[in-house]
Design a protein around this motif. Structure first.
Motif, PDB file in Angstrom:
ATOM      1  N   LEU A  15       0.805  -1.218   0.000  1.00  0.00           N
ATOM      2  CA  LEU A  15       0.000   0.000   0.000  1.00  0.00           C
ATOM      3  C   LEU A  15       0.845   1.278   0.000  1.00  0.00           C
ATOM      4  O   LEU A  15       0.306   2.376   0.088  1.00  0.00           O
ATOM      5  CB  LEU A  15      -0.970  -0.003   1.178  1.00  0.00           C
ATOM      6  CG  LEU A  15      -2.006  -1.123   1.145  1.00  0.00           C
ATOM      7  CD1 LEU A  15      -2.965  -1.001   2.321  1.00  0.00           C
ATOM      8  CD2 LEU A  15      -2.781  -1.117  -0.162  1.00  0.00           C
ATOM      9  N   PRO A  33      -0.979   7.246  -1.913  1.00  0.00           N
ATOM     10  CA  PRO A  33      -1.703   6.253  -2.698  1.00  0.00           C
ATOM     11  C   PRO A  33      -1.364   6.380  -4.182  1.00  0.00           C
ATOM     12  O   PRO A  33      -1.231   7.478  -4.705  1.00  0.00           O
ATOM     13  CB  PRO A  33      -3.172   6.578  -2.436  1.00  0.00           C
ATOM     14  CG  PRO A  33      -3.174   8.010  -2.028  1.00  0.00           C
ATOM     15  CD  PRO A  33      -1.861   8.264  -1.349  1.00  0.00           C
ATOM     16  N   HIS A  37      -4.520   2.112  -6.045  1.00  0.00           N
ATOM     17  CA  HIS A  37      -5.318   2.222  -4.829  1.00  0.00           C
ATOM     18  C   HIS A  37      -6.615   3.006  -5.044  1.00  0.00           C
ATOM     19  O   HIS A  37      -7.325   3.293  -4.096  1.00  0.00           O
ATOM     20  CB  HIS A  37      -4.493   2.883  -3.721  1.00  0.00           C
ATOM     21  CG  HIS A  37      -3.193   2.186  -3.491  1.00  0.00           C
ATOM     22  ND1 HIS A  37      -1.989   2.829  -3.570  1.00  0.00           N
ATOM     23  CD2 HIS A  37      -2.905   0.879  -3.254  1.00  0.00           C
ATOM     24  CE1 HIS A  37      -1.014   1.957  -3.355  1.00  0.00           C
ATOM     25  NE2 HIS A  37      -1.549   0.772  -3.156  1.00  0.00           N
ATOM     26  N   VAL A  44      -9.340   7.684  -4.022  1.00  0.00           N
ATOM     27  CA  VAL A  44      -8.595   6.698  -3.229  1.00  0.00           C
ATOM     28  C   VAL A  44      -9.587   5.830  -2.457  1.00  0.00           C
ATOM     29  O   VAL A  44     -10.505   6.336  -1.804  1.00  0.00           O
ATOM     30  CB  VAL A  44      -7.625   7.401  -2.263  1.00  0.00           C
ATOM     31  CG1 VAL A  44      -6.915   6.381  -1.384  1.00  0.00           C
ATOM     32  CG2 VAL A  44      -6.608   8.219  -3.048  1.00  0.00           C
ATOM     33  N   TRP A  48      -7.647   1.884   1.782  1.00  0.00           N
ATOM     34  CA  TRP A  48      -6.259   2.348   1.870  1.00  0.00           C
ATOM     35  C   TRP A  48      -6.114   3.252   3.093  1.00  0.00           C
ATOM     36  O   TRP A  48      -5.212   3.086   3.905  1.00  0.00           O
ATOM     37  CB  TRP A  48      -5.861   3.092   0.592  1.00  0.00           C
ATOM     38  CG  TRP A  48      -4.423   3.482   0.560  1.00  0.00           C
ATOM     39  CD1 TRP A  48      -3.379   2.723   0.126  1.00  0.00           C
ATOM     40  CD2 TRP A  48      -3.849   4.729   0.993  1.00  0.00           C
ATOM     41  NE1 TRP A  48      -2.197   3.412   0.257  1.00  0.00           N
ATOM     42  CE2 TRP A  48      -2.462   4.645   0.787  1.00  0.00           C
ATOM     43  CE3 TRP A  48      -4.380   5.888   1.530  1.00  0.00           C
ATOM     44  CZ2 TRP A  48      -1.600   5.689   1.103  1.00  0.00           C
ATOM     45  CZ3 TRP A  48      -3.514   6.928   1.853  1.00  0.00           C
ATOM     46  CH2 TRP A  48      -2.149   6.818   1.638  1.00  0.00           C
ATOM     47  N   THR A  51      -6.523   1.352   6.384  1.00  0.00           N
ATOM     48  CA  THR A  51      -5.353   0.549   6.729  1.00  0.00           C
ATOM     49  C   THR A  51      -4.291   1.400   7.414  1.00  0.00           C
ATOM     50  O   THR A  51      -3.670   0.965   8.386  1.00  0.00           O
ATOM     51  CB  THR A  51      -4.776  -0.139   5.481  1.00  0.00           C
ATOM     52  OG1 THR A  51      -5.783  -0.990   4.933  1.00  0.00           O
ATOM     53  CG2 THR A  51      -3.556  -0.971   5.823  1.00  0.00           C
TER      54      THR A  51
END
Length: 75
Positions: A15, A33, A37, A44, A48, A51
């Protein structure tokens, strides 16, 4: 990890984010990103962002624990 003594987790490569600051109860990740992603709407993907938040929160909690202690769910 910041000192380079431990490897970054594989998710950080997938990522494209890194750990940049750690102190007692506070952890900061930085990421950018990429096109991979993005979601079908052209923004986005929320996963993402989630996380990065999950990683920061989990590591911040671990930063207040004694060395070699993991937080476990009660049985």
């Amino acid at each position: 990890m910041i000192a380079g003594e431990l490897p970054a987790p594989p998710i950080s490569q997938t990522l494209d984010f890194i750990l940049v600051e750690v102190e007692f109860g506070r952890v900061v990740f930085q990421g950018r990103p990429g096109f991979a992603h993005y979601n079908p709407m052209g923004t986005v993907h929320g996963g993402w962002i989630a996380t990065l938040l999950d990683s920061a929160l989990g590591c911040a909690v671990q930063s207040v624990q004694p060395p070699a202690r993991a937080i476990r769910r009660p049985s």
